[in-house]
Scaffold this motif. Structure first.
Motif, PDB file in Angstrom:
ATOM      1  N   SER A  22      54.281 104.110  54.572  1.00  0.00           N
ATOM      2  CA  SER A  22      53.623 104.782  53.453  1.00  0.00           C
ATOM      3  C   SER A  22      52.746 105.911  53.977  1.00  0.00           C
ATOM      4  CB  SER A  22      52.772 103.771  52.671  1.00  0.00           C
ATOM      5  OG  SER A  22      51.956 104.445  51.746  1.00  0.00           O
ATOM      6  N   ALA A  23      52.019 105.629  55.050  1.00  0.00           N
ATOM      7  CA  ALA A  23      51.091 106.623  55.593  1.00  0.00           C
ATOM      8  C   ALA A  23      51.836 107.797  56.229  1.00  0.00           C
ATOM      9  CB  ALA A  23      50.179 105.951  56.611  1.00  0.00           C
ATOM     10  N   LEU A  26      55.412 113.387  54.639  1.00  0.00           N
ATOM     11  CA  LEU A  26      55.454 114.845  54.758  1.00  0.00           C
ATOM     12  C   LEU A  26      54.102 115.387  55.200  1.00  0.00           C
ATOM     13  CD1 LEU A  26      57.473 115.609  51.516  1.00  0.00           C
ATOM     14  CD2 LEU A  26      58.306 115.618  53.867  1.00  0.00           C
ATOM     15  N   GLY A  27      53.026 114.709  54.760  1.00  0.00           N
ATOM     16  CA  GLY A  27      51.671 115.133  55.119  1.00  0.00           C
ATOM     17  C   GLY A  27      51.469 115.195  56.625  1.00  0.00           C
ATOM     18  N   TYR A 103      56.715 115.174  45.299  1.00  0.00           N
ATOM     19  CA  TYR A 103      57.176 114.568  46.557  1.00  0.00           C
ATOM     20  C   TYR A 103      58.694 114.345  46.508  1.00  0.00           C
ATOM     21  CZ  TYR A 103      55.454 112.266  50.801  1.00  0.00           C
ATOM     22  OH  TYR A 103      55.146 111.956  52.102  1.00  0.00           O
ATOM     23  N   PHE A 230      45.111 111.789  52.177  1.00  0.00           N
ATOM     24  CA  PHE A 230      46.510 111.889  51.781  1.00  0.00           C
ATOM     25  C   PHE A 230      47.380 111.199  52.828  1.00  0.00           C
ATOM     26  CE2 PHE A 230      50.582 114.147  51.309  1.00  0.00           C
ATOM     27  CZ  PHE A 230      50.781 113.976  49.959  1.00  0.00           C
ATOM     28  N   SER A 231      47.083 111.494  54.091  1.00  0.00           N
ATOM     29  CA  SER A 231      47.924 110.980  55.155  1.00  0.00           C
ATOM     30  C   SER A 231      47.850 109.460  55.250  1.00  0.00           C
ATOM     31  CB  SER A 231      47.500 111.625  56.478  1.00  0.00           C
ATOM     32  OG  SER A 231      48.426 111.302  57.465  1.00  0.00           O
ATOM     33  N   SER A 233      47.384 107.509  52.811  1.00  0.00           N
ATOM     34  CA  SER A 233      47.770 106.951  51.502  1.00  0.00           C
ATOM     35  C   SER A 233      46.602 106.242  50.827  1.00  0.00           C
ATOM     36  CB  SER A 233      48.931 105.955  51.623  1.00  0.00           C
ATOM     37  OG  SER A 233      50.017 106.537  52.239  1.00  0.00           O
ATOM     38  N   ALA A 238      48.110 102.720  46.565  1.00  0.00           N
ATOM     39  CA  ALA A 238      49.211 102.221  47.397  1.00  0.00           C
ATOM     40  C   ALA A 238      48.761 101.063  48.286  1.00  0.00           C
ATOM     41  CB  ALA A 238      49.788 103.347  48.249  1.00  0.00           C
TER      42      ALA A 238
HETATM   43  N1  PFF Z   1      50.787 109.448  53.193  1.00  0.00           N
HETATM   44  C1  PFF Z   1      51.866 110.241  52.689  1.00  0.00           C
HETATM   45  C2  PFF Z   1      52.030 111.490  53.534  1.00  0.00           C
HETATM   46  O1  PFF Z   1      51.282 111.687  54.513  1.00  0.00           O
HETATM   47  O2  PFF Z   1      52.910 112.283  53.247  1.00  0.00           O
HETATM   48  C3  PFF Z   1      51.723 110.609  51.245  1.00  0.00           C
HETATM   49  C4  PFF Z   1      51.246 109.495  50.366  1.00  0.00           C
HETATM   50  C5  PFF Z   1      51.986 108.332  50.232  1.00  0.00           C
HETATM   51  C6  PFF Z   1      50.043 109.599  49.728  1.00  0.00           C
HETATM   52  C7  PFF Z   1      51.515 107.276  49.457  1.00  0.00           C
HETATM   53  C8  PFF Z   1      49.564 108.573  48.951  1.00  0.00           C
HETATM   54  C9  PFF Z   1      50.303 107.418  48.822  1.00  0.00           C
HETATM   55  F1  PFF Z   1      49.835 106.455  48.071  1.00  0.00           F
END
Ligand code: PFF
Length: 506
Positions: A22-23, A26-27, A103, A230-231, A233, A238
Motif C-alpha cells: 500500500s505504501a 507511484l508516490g 490513481y 501520501f507515501s 498511505s 488504509a
Molecule cells: N502510498 C501510495 C503511493 O505512495 O503512491 C499512495 C496511497 C495508497 C495513498 C493508499 C494512500 C493510501 F491509502
C-alpha cells in the motif's frame, strides 16, 4: 473467497507485505526522488526522515491500533472511539475514493506502456511522443483504465488473505528484484552521476540549472510532510482498515517501523533507478538540464520512455520490466484504497445484521470509481478542453487546470492533512494517548508510551499545521497566505485543546 465474513491476514509477513504494498506506489517512484532533488537533496532526506520518525511512525502506530482495537474500518472505528469527532471517519473514506479517481488512470497508463514496450522489443521502442498520443486519445486512456480496474477488482474480491495478501506476497518481492535490475542499468549509463548529484547534493539542483529558485522553508516542510503522508498511505483510512484485520498477537510498533523503513528504502531505490537515467539521457542528447522533466507523470511516461527508446531494442525489454514494476506498485496501492470502501460497506452491513456479498460490493465500488475516473482519463491531464478551469472559466494556480490536480487537491491537499490533524486532536487531547497506547501495548513488550505521547500530543499537531498551510499555499501559489494559515491553524488548534473537560495527562 470470503463471502459473508470479514476475514483476516493469513500471517504477519502477509500483512507486512500488503502494508508495504500500500505504501510503495507511484508516490515513491515519481514523487520522492524529484522532490528530494528539488528541495535540498540530502537535507530534504534528513527532514523527511525526522518527519517519518516523529510524525509518520506515531500515526502509523495509531492507525493500526485504532483499526485493531475497534475491529472495523475508519467510519465505525471513529464512531466507536470518539463522540465529538466521529464524522472524521468520513474524511478517511472520501480521500481514498477521490485518490482512486486518478490513481486508476495512471495505473491504466502503466498497462499501456507495458504493452507498447513489449511490442517495441520487436517493432521499435516508442519515444516520449507516445505520451502526448495517449493523453489526447480518450478511448485508449479509458480502455486501459478499465483493464486496471478489472485487475484490482479481481484481487479485492478475493478478500484479505485470499486476494490482497496473495497478490502482495508475489508482487512485492518481484518489484524489489526488478527495481535492482533497473538500478544497475541506470547507474551504468554515461553521465548518470549528474543525476546522483541532483538527488543528493544540497543546492546542486540550482547550481547545475535544474531549477531556477530555491524553495522556501515552509514549502520544503510541506513537500516533505505531504510526501511522507501520501507515501506511507496515512490519514486515508488504509492503515486503519488493514489494522482492523490484524490479530492481537502482532507487534504494532515493530510492524510500523518495518513499513516506514521499507517505504523509504524503496523511495530511495526508485530515485537511483529513475533520476540518473533521466538526467543521463537528457545530457547525452543535448537537452539543457532545466528542461528535463524529472517529476510527476511526465517523468514516468515521457522522460523515461525516451531513455528506453534511446537504448534500442533492449530498451523495450528494460521498459517492459520497468513498467511492470510500476504497475505492481500502483496495483498494490490501489487495492488498499478500494479495500477501505469495501470494508466500510461490509462493516455497515454487519452492524445492521445483514450479510455481505464481497464480490457484489467490490463490483459496485469499482464501477463507481471507474465512472468518475473516465472523466480524468478523457481529460488527459488537461489536454482535451474539459478541465475544470476550462469548463467553469475560473483559473486558480495549479489545482484546477486538469481533473487529476482537482481531485488531488481535495484528497491529498485537504482531506489528508485535516484528517491527520483531527486524529492527533482526538488521541492526544480528547481521549488521551493511553486510550490508544493500551492497544499498542498488546503484543509489544517494550515501552514507547512517553515518546508516543509527546509525538501525538505536541509534535504531530504542530507539524500538521505547517504541512496543511504549506500545501494550501502551494495550491494557491502564495507563501504569505501559507504562513497566515499556519498561524491561524495553530491558534484554532490551541483554542480547541483548551476547551473545557478535555483530558490533560501528566
Ligand atoms: N502510498 C501510495 C503511493 O505512495 O503512491 C499512495 C496511497 C495508497 C495513498 C493508499 C494512500 C493510501 F491509502
Amino acid at each position: 473467497m470470503e463471502n459473508n465474513e470479514r476475514g483476516s491476514w493469513g500471517s504477519n509477513i502477509g500483512f507486512l507485505l500488503a502494508a508495504i504494498g500500500s505504501a510503495v506506489g507511484l508516490g515513491n517512484i515519481w514523487g520522492f526522488p524529484y522532490k528530494m532533488g528539488k528541495s535540498g537533496g540530502f537535507v530534504f532526506l534528513l527532514v523527511y526522515l525526522a518527519l517519518a520518525v516523529f510524525v509518520g511512525f506515531a500515526i502509523m502506530c495509531s492507525e493500526l491500533a485504532l483499526g485493531r482495537k475497534t475491529g472495523s474500518g475508519p467510519i465505525l472505528a471513529y464512531k466507536n472511539y470518539t463522540k465529538r469527532f466521529a464524522s472524521v471517519g468520513w474524511l478517511a473514506v472520501a480521500a481514498p475514493f477521490l485518490i482512486m479517481t486518478f490513481y486508476s488512470v495512471l495505473g491504466g497508463y502503466c498497462i499501456y506502456y507495458v504493452i507498447t514496450n513489449f511490442i517495441g522489443i520487436f517493432k521499435g521502442v516508442p519515444d516520449s511522443s507516445s505520451f502526448g498520443a495517449i493523453l489526447t486519445n480518450p478511448w485508449i486512456s479509458i480502455g486501459v483504465l478499465l483493464l486496471f480496474m478489472v485487475i484490482c477488482f479481481l484481487i479485492n474480491r478475493g478478500g484479505i488473505s485470499g486476494g490482497i495478501e496473495k497478490f502482495n506476497k508475489v508482487g512485492m518481492p518481484a518489484l524489489f528484484v526488478m527495481l535492482v535490475i533497473i538500478i544497475i542499468r541506470a547507474l551504468t549509463l554515461p553521465n548518470a552521476v549528474e543525476g546522483l548529484k541532483f538527488m543528493f547534493i544540497p543546492g546542486y539542483a540550482i547550481k547545475a540549472g535544474f531549477i531556477s529558485e530555491s524553495p522556501s522553508v515552509l514549502s520544503v516542510l510541506a513537500t516533505a510532510g505531504g510526501q511522507m503522508f501520501f507515501s506511507l498511505s496515512l490519514a486515508m483510512g488504509a492503515m486503519i482498515t488493514y489494522g482492523s484485520y490484524l490479530s492481537k498477537e502482532e507487534n504494532l510498533p515493530q510492524n510500523s517501523l518495518v513499513i516506514v523503513v521499507f517505504d523509504t528504502l524503496v523511495a530511495l531505490m526508485a530515485g537511483l533507478a529513475v533520476i540518473p537515467a533521466a538526467v543521463a539521457n537528457g545530457i547525452n542528447n543535448g537537452i539543457p538540464v532545466g528542461e528535463i522533466k524529472l517529476g510527476g507523470p511526465n517523468l514516468l511516461f515521457a522522460t523515461l520512455q525516451d531513455v528506453f527508446h534511446n537504448m534500442g531494442a533492449i530498451g523495450g525489454l528494460f521498459g517492459t520490466i520497468f513498467y511492470i514494476l510500476v504497475l505492481i506498485a500502483a496495483v498494490s496501492s490501489a487495492i488498499s484504497l478500494i479495500e477501505v470502501i469495501v470494508t466500510m460497506i461490509i462493516d455497515g452491513n454487519t452492524l445492521k445484521g445483514k450479510s455481505s456479498d464481497r464480490s457484489m460490493i467490490t463490483v459496485i465500488v469499482c464501477a463507481i470509481i471507474t465512472a468518475i475516473a473516465c472523466l480524468v482519463a478523457a481529460d488527459g491531464l488537461g489536454s482535451n478542453g474539459i478541465a475544470p478551469a476550462q469548463l467553469f472559466g475560473v483559473e486558480v494556480a495549479g489545482w484546477n487546470d486538469c481533473w487529476l490536480d482537482f481531485f488531488d487537491c481535495w484528497s491529498e491537499g485537504l482531506a489528508m492533512p485535516i484528517g491527520a490533524m483531527i486524529m492527533a486532536l482526538i488521541i492526544g487531547w480528547e481521549k488521551g494517548s493511553e486510550s490508544i497506547y493500551e492497544e499498542i501495548r498488546i503484543g509489544y513488550e517494550g515501552d514507547i508510551h512517553r515518546f508516543y505521547r509527546i509525538c501525538i500530543k505536541y509534535i504531530v499537531p504542530i507539524v500538521m499545521c505547517f504541512i496543511s498551510a504549506g500545501s494550501i499555499a502551494d495550491y494557491f501559489g502564495s507563501q504569505a497566505v501559507g504562513y497566515a494559515i499556519a498561524i491561524g491553524l495553530l491558534v484554532v488548534y490551541w483554542a480547541m485543546c483548551r476547551a473545557s473537560g478535555w483530558v490533560d495527562e501528566k
